[in-house]
Motif scaffolding. Structure first.
Motif: not given
Ligand code: NAP
Length: 305
Positions: A48, A149, A152, A172-173, A177, A182, A280
């Motif tokens: 993206n 979830g 990433s 866990r849910r 998210r 994806y 992003q």
């Molecule tokens: P995220 O969106 O914050 O998701 C973290 C996930 O891990 C959530 O599903 C969360 O569960 C789970 N989680 C958190 N703590 C946990 C724990 N202690 N035990 C088990 N599960 C846990 O993180 P991310 O996927 O690394 O993304 C980070 C940011 O980068 C986001 O803003 C994302 O949109 C962005 N990103 C964007 C892209 C893209 O291409 N658009 C790609 C990668 C990342 P819950 O859902 O229950 O909270």
């Protein structure tokens, strides 16, 4: 003064800040504690970032770094350890030297969050990993679990599947998210998903052998044999340097800025994932550009637009 502007962090925000600063006539330096690229470089696939339908994080990072190197030198493997801000300048202490600069942009990004469960630390590098691109190939033909979830976690699981691993996401849910694109791709390539499941422990003597899973729905516990666990549960801001000099942070530790990327401290700007928000590549780049040009206000230069 050694430089007008110092940029701390060589991810997309820092790289773009460097390009915009030097093109605007600012004498700038960029420090990165490692090889640059930030978390972007570890992303298996980016779909993206406009202009690239699909590109690996490493390739996009290389392209940005080469672009920046056309304009300025990058100080890689030079860790900034201290910032001191006075009325007229900012003093920067690194692992190699000290520098006096007129302004600083903190673009230090985020680091991977840890699960904090038994076995995680002991088996990191022995089957527990935070980077599918880096470690996935070692486990080709074997089973791997990806915890998380969000976007990433699914990106990592898709990449593992494409590398020839049997990849299952543990979330866990009961709802992911991650974005629909994806989710669809994960389904298409055959990533399995275990919902409402907590990973409680990672077991193994000198490598990952099995994990203990807890099903939240029926409160049952089970053990599963796996060769690798990829932890992908979000990130934490690397805002310690900012905190040391009194930069205001939000409740999650991200740096607070105004829309021109000013912090509450004069001469100190911030950009990219360390400021939270959408996180992003494209927003990091945009914030880097804004921060670089806003810094002209303390450098006795006039932004022409
Ligand atoms: P995220 O969106 O914050 O998701 C973290 C996930 O891990 C959530 O599903 C969360 O569960 C789970 N989680 C958190 N703590 C946990 C724990 N202690 N035990 C088990 N599960 C846990 O993180 P991310 O996927 O690394 O993304 C980070 C940011 O980068 C986001 O803003 C994302 O949109 C962005 N990103 C964007 C892209 C893209 O291409 N658009 C790609 C990668 C990342 P819950 O859902 O229950 O909270």
């Amino acid at each position: 003064m050694d430089y007008e502007l110092a940029i701390i962090g060589g991810g997309p925000a820092g790289f773009t800040a460097g390009i915009y600063a030097t093109r605007a006539g600012i004498k700038a330096v960029l420090f990165d504690s490692g090889a640059g690229g930030g978390l972007m470089a570890l992303s298996p696939e980016i779909e993206n970032y406009p202009g690239f339908k699909s590109i690996s994080g490493m390739e996009l990072s290389d392209k940005m770094r080469e672009h920046l190197e056309k304009y300025m030198k990058i100080n890689l493997v030079e860790d900034v350890t201290k910032l001191e801000v006075s009325e007229g300048e900012v003093k920067i202490t690194t692992s190699k030297a000290t520098y006096d600069v007129g302004a600083v942009i903190i673009a230090t990004g985020t680091k991977h969050r840890k699960l904090g469960i038994e076995g995680e630390e002991k088996l990191t590098g022995r089957g527990v990993s935070y980077c599918a691109t880096c470690d996935g190939p070692f486990f080709k033909g074997k089973s791997a679990l990806v915890v998380g979830g969000g976007n990433s976690a699914l990106i990592e699981a898709i990449a593992l599947k494409q590398m020839g691993l049997d990849a299952t996401v543990v979330h866990r849910r009961d709802m992911l998210r991650a974005e629909d694109a994806y989710k669809d791709k994960a389904q298409e390539v055959g990533v399995k998903i275990l919902y409402e499941t907590h990973m409680e422990e990672i077991k193994g003597e000198d490598k990952v052998e099995k994990v203990v899973l807890h099903n939240v729905k029926d409160a049952s516990k089970s053990e599963m044999k796996v060769a690798a666990v990829f932890v992908s549960i979000g990130e934490e801001p690397q805002s310690q340097l900012a905190a040391q000099i009194g930069v205001e942070l939000d409740v999650k530790g991200y740096i607070k800025t105004d829309r021109n990327m000013r912090t509450n401290i004069k001469r100190v700007y911030a950009a990219g994932d360390v400021t939270g928000g959408l996180r992003q590549v494209v927003t990091a780049c945009a914030e880097g550009a804004v921060a670089a040009l806003t810094s002209m206000e303390v450098l006795g230069k006039v932004y022409p637009y």
